[in-house]
Design an enzyme around this catalytic site. Structure first.
Site, short mmCIF file in Angstrom:
data_model
loop_
_atom_site.label_atom_id
_atom_site.label_comp_id
_atom_site.label_asym_id
_atom_site.label_seq_id
_atom_site.Cartn_x
_atom_site.Cartn_y
_atom_site.Cartn_z
N CYS B 88 -3.04 42.59 -38.28
CA CYS B 88 -1.73 42.92 -38.29
C CYS B 88 -0.57 42.13 -38.02
O CYS B 88 -0.11 41.87 -36.97
CB CYS B 88 -1.41 44.32 -37.56
N LEU B 89 -0.28 41.20 -39.27
CA LEU B 89 0.77 40.26 -38.99
C LEU B 89 1.74 40.27 -39.92
O LEU B 89 1.17 40.07 -41.24
CB LEU B 89 -0.04 38.83 -38.87
#
Lengths: 261, 151
Positions: B88-89
């Site tokens: 999750c970036l």
């Protein structure tokens, strides 16, 4: 992998699910609408709004000013793609403008690098942009067909859009003090550019149009076809007070190209 | 056949070889330039130090207009890494810019190891421990580091 044990309770990857659904919708649009369509008579627009009194009046008024419309794919890049197509198309018939714009385009790369954009990847987009622009400088009678084909070739067309997005971003960052006033929320200009300008498929707003038309010194007139009270599709010129070279039709969250009578 | 995505990936690979960033490496798999294997070395002065974390990067023909899918293959314990290795970036999702290349992707993930964002957790346990029980968090991370030697 797969050995998640009990400690990865939140392991469902929601981002992946959302992105998958988005891809399905995009695929449907991609298969049904060209990136840039053929020139159509404005009457095709009238036919869309036969039963809508507000729109009908405005389209009727538009028909007194414009003879053709060229539709673009509603993929969030429509403003940038419509802008590039309409302008390159106008350059086909205006060699002097072509020559001066070619120089502006060459110089623009240095400006973006000096603003901190990564040279390695920037060059790739700039090269492709110049390649497509060069078609607009050709004298051959089929140059228009070639331009049309390039704009409908995803590889070329999207790289042109990327480069315009970077130019708009560069302009916003260069004049950050001025543009900061137009940003909602407490985002900085740089954050805004990273979230709303540089990523592909992100829709454009006034601020994108002002930035791009200023960066390239190209006048744009946008006609607004919406539920506003007037009986005509109101015109806005960007940058304010300039003579428009290209004309776009705005309908909520979408831009197409217009051709004046 | 050469497509814009494949041409660009060749360029990315060339750049990664000629000007490799510290602590990351990556290369296309033998017969498919659209799938890469990569390694990120755990950054110094973090609990990930000394770990060698393997990842896969899958590109589509829409690269670089759309981001690739990046996943850790090595087992990770990190607030922003899902159980399936997904990351999750923001730059791999809504903040992706076509100006990012493989080098930029890998170095961004490397800095995510040093600076997790516990407010947007993909692994809520890791996020909670990171915020409330740093010692236990580091213990779990060290276990992944040791696991990474064996993989």
């Amino acid at each position: 992998m797969g050995d998640s044990g009990g400690e990865f309770e939140s392991g469902k990857n929601q981002d992946d699910l959302i992105m998958q659904r988005q891809r399905e919708i995009e695929k449907e649009i991609n298969e049904s609408i060209m990136l840039v369509g053929d020139k159509e008579s404005l009457s095709t627009l009238e036919a869309e709004y036969l039963s809508d009194e507000i729109y009908k009046l405005k389209v009727k008024d538009l028909a007194t000013k414009y003879k053709n419309i060229r539709r673009t794919r509603p993929d969030g890049n429509c403003f940038f793609r419509a802008f590039a197509y309409a302008y390159f198309e106008s350059l086909l018939d205006h060699k002097e403008d072509y020559n001066s714009f070619y120089n502006i385009a060459v110089e623009s790369k240095k400006k973006l690098i000096s603003l901190g954009f990564p040279q390695f990847t920037l060059e790739d987009f700039h090269d492709t942009f110049m390649e497509v622009l060069a078609i607009a400088g050709k004298e051959e009678p089929n140059a228009h067909d070639e331009l049309h084909a390039a704009f409908n070739n995803q590889g070329y067309s999207n790289y042109v859009v990327v480069y315009l997005r970077l130019l708009a971003s560069g302009q916003l960052q260069q004049d950050a003090d001025f543009y900061q006033h137009f940003i909602e929320g407490d985002r900085t200009i740089t954050e805004f550019c990273h979230q709303e300008v540089e990523p592909m498929f992100r829709e454009s707003d006034h601020i994108h149009i002002i930035a791009l038309s200023t960066a390239l010194n190209v006048g744009v007139r946008v006609r607004y076809l919406d539920r506003g009270e007037s009986t005509e599709a109101i015109a806005h010129d960007f940058p304010e007070g300039t003579q428009p070279t290209i004309h776009l039709l705005y309908r909520p969250s979408h831009y197409d190209i217009l051709y004046p009578i | 056949m050469s497509t814009p995505a494949r041409r660009r990936l060749m360029r990315d690979f060339k750049r990664l070889q000629e000007d490799p960033p510290t602590g990351v490496s990556g290369a296309p798999t033998d017969n498919n330039i659209m799938i890469w294997n990569a390694v990120i070395f755990g950054p110094h002065d973090t609990p990930f130090e000394d770990g060698t974390f393997k990842l896969t990067i899958e590109f589509t023909e829409e690269y670089p207009n759309k981001p690739p899918t990046v996943r850790f293959v090595s087992k990770m314990f990190h607030p922003n890494v899902y159980a399936d290795g997904g990351i999750c970036l923001d730059i791999l999702q809504n903040r992706w810019s076509p100006t990012y290349d493989v080098s930029a992707i890998l170095t961004s993930i490397q800095s995510l190891l040093s600076d997790p964002n516990p407010n947007s957790p993909a692994n809520s346990m890791a996020a909670q421990l990171y915020k409330e029980n740093r010692r236990e968090y580091e213990k779990r991370v060290r276990a992944c580091v040791e696991q990474s030697f064996v993989d």
